[in-house]
Design a protein around this motif. Structure first.
Motif, mmCIF file in Angstrom:
data_model
loop_
_atom_site.group_PDB
_atom_site.id
_atom_site.type_symbol
_atom_site.label_atom_id
_atom_site.label_comp_id
_atom_site.label_asym_id
_atom_site.label_seq_id
_atom_site.Cartn_x
_atom_site.Cartn_y
_atom_site.Cartn_z
ATOM 1 N N ALA A 104 39.127 24.452 39.114
ATOM 2 C CA ALA A 104 39.174 25.079 38.359
ATOM 3 C C ALA A 104 40.153 24.969 37.072
ATOM 4 O O ALA A 104 40.468 24.720 36.863
ATOM 5 C CB ALA A 104 38.972 27.242 38.500
ATOM 6 N N LYS B 32 35.816 23.678 43.979
ATOM 7 C CA LYS B 32 36.811 25.350 43.270
ATOM 8 C C LYS B 32 36.302 25.332 41.768
ATOM 9 O O LYS B 32 37.489 25.766 40.902
ATOM 10 C CB LYS B 32 38.008 25.827 43.686
ATOM 11 N N THR B 33 34.771 25.048 40.972
ATOM 12 C CA THR B 33 35.380 24.955 39.223
ATOM 13 C C THR B 33 34.636 26.546 39.300
ATOM 14 O O THR B 33 34.163 27.346 39.892
ATOM 15 C CB THR B 33 33.558 24.416 38.991
ATOM 16 N N ASN C 276 29.087 24.234 44.493
ATOM 17 C CA ASN C 276 29.282 25.483 45.594
ATOM 18 C C ASN C 276 28.721 25.074 46.836
ATOM 19 O O ASN C 276 29.586 25.586 48.033
ATOM 20 C CB ASN C 276 28.093 26.577 45.373
ATOM 21 N N THR D 11 31.139 32.206 33.260
ATOM 22 C CA THR D 11 31.356 31.126 32.500
ATOM 23 C C THR D 11 30.897 30.495 31.208
ATOM 24 O O THR D 11 31.893 30.331 30.183
ATOM 25 C CB THR D 11 31.434 29.729 33.386
ATOM 26 N N ARG E 150 33.821 29.972 40.780
ATOM 27 C CA ARG E 150 34.597 31.245 41.034
ATOM 28 C C ARG E 150 34.328 32.328 40.534
ATOM 29 O O ARG E 150 34.787 33.842 40.835
ATOM 30 C CB ARG E 150 36.369 30.374 41.045
ATOM 31 N N ILE E 151 33.694 32.110 39.348
ATOM 32 C CA ILE E 151 33.707 33.860 38.739
ATOM 33 C C ILE E 151 32.017 33.785 37.721
ATOM 34 O O ILE E 151 31.660 35.001 37.832
ATOM 35 C CB ILE E 151 34.657 33.171 36.965
#
Length: 291
Positions: free
Chosen positions: A118, A192-193, A187, A203, A197-198
């Motif tokens: 990320a 883990k971009t 995904n 984003t 992750r969030i």
């Protein structure tokens, strides 16, 4: 981009440049070939994710074999680095050839590892685009900078850095937006971009803030440096082709939800970078013919 900076800016302001056209062609060739090698190794490493995210764009494994793709990657990279080595030696700064080796190495590590982390991957790509502007100054301005001409040379280099920062910021936002577009395939592959992750919603709001900053600065720059100096052609150009599209992009980012939304924004940001870089020629021409 490098041609625009040379013909539309550096030659117009008439500073003593280091490179003859054939040397500048070596710089462009090294940049293009190393970047092309980066695209090839990226396609090799991304075969699985591209099948999910962009099946219509898959080339490696579909049109050419992986082994041929590796051969193409090595060939492009070696020739690109070799051109950089020749260029560095022609300006009597052979140590500068290490730049091309480092860039090629960074592109490999980006494709194999860094793009899965990320933010780090996004920063690397944005930095490399910005560096392709800065490298013009390293080879075309720095070797011809002496005490007697330091001020105009430093000013020219400072303008290049301003444009590099613009390219960095817009491309960083574009890379984050592309991650939002590709979130499903990323995904599935365990990458883990940032959106993985969030989440896409948070984003996209980060991307909004990152794009809002250059929009505010650009408005200030146009008002204080162009409009107030009666450079109306440059003012209109930057408002119509750069600032207005950025504002439109901000509205699209705020409401984006679907893959197609993010794809549209990514394409628009690419054009913003192009017209933003082209503005150096417009501003320089307007300033020179203002009187």
């Amino acid at each position: 981009m490098q041609i625009i900076f040379r013909l539309g800016y550096l030659e117009v302001i008439q500073i003593p440049l280091s490179l003859w056209y054939w040397q500048y062609a070596l710089l462009i060739g090294a940049t293009i070939l190393i970047a092309a090698g980066g695209y090839v190794i990226n396609d090799i490493m991304d075969q699985e994710t591209d099948l999910e995210n962009h099946p219509e764009k898959v080339i490696v494994g579909k049109y050419i074999s992986e082994s041929k793709a590796y051969t193409l990657y090595v060939t492009l990279t070696i020739i690109g680095v070799a051109l950089g080595f020749i260029l560095a030696n022609t300006v009597n700064h052979s140590n500068l050839s290490v730049i091309f080796v480092l860039v090629a190495t960074l592109l490999y590590f980006y494709a194999s590892t860094l793009k899965q982390i990320a933010v780090i991957g996004n920063l690397v790509v944005a930095s490399l685009l910005a560096f392709s502007v800065i490298i013009i100054g390293i080879f075309d301005i720095y070797p011809n900078t002496f005490d007697f001409n330091k001020d105009p040379m430093q000013m020219a280099f400072a303008i290049l850095i301003d444009y590099a920062l613009f390219a960095f910021t817009i491309n960083l936002v574009r890379e984050i937006i592309k991650d939002c577009e590709d979130v499903n395939g990323d995904n599935l592959e365990g990458m883990k971009t940032l959106p993985v992750r969030i989440g896409i919603k948070i984003t996209s709001k980060i991307a909004f803030v990152l794009l809002l900053l250059p929009a505010i600065y650009l408005f200030y720059y146009i008002k204080s440096n162009l409009f107030d100096d009666n450079l109306y052609m440059a003012t209109i150009y930057l408002i119509v082709f750069v600032l207005a599209p950025i504002i439109f992009c901000l509205t699209k980012i705020w409401t984006a939800k679907e893959k197609s939304d993010f794809h549209f924004i990514s394409t628009l940001l690419k054009w913003i970078i192009f017209f933003g870089i082209l503005s150096v020629a417009v501003v320089t021409y307007n300033a020179k013919h203002h009187g």
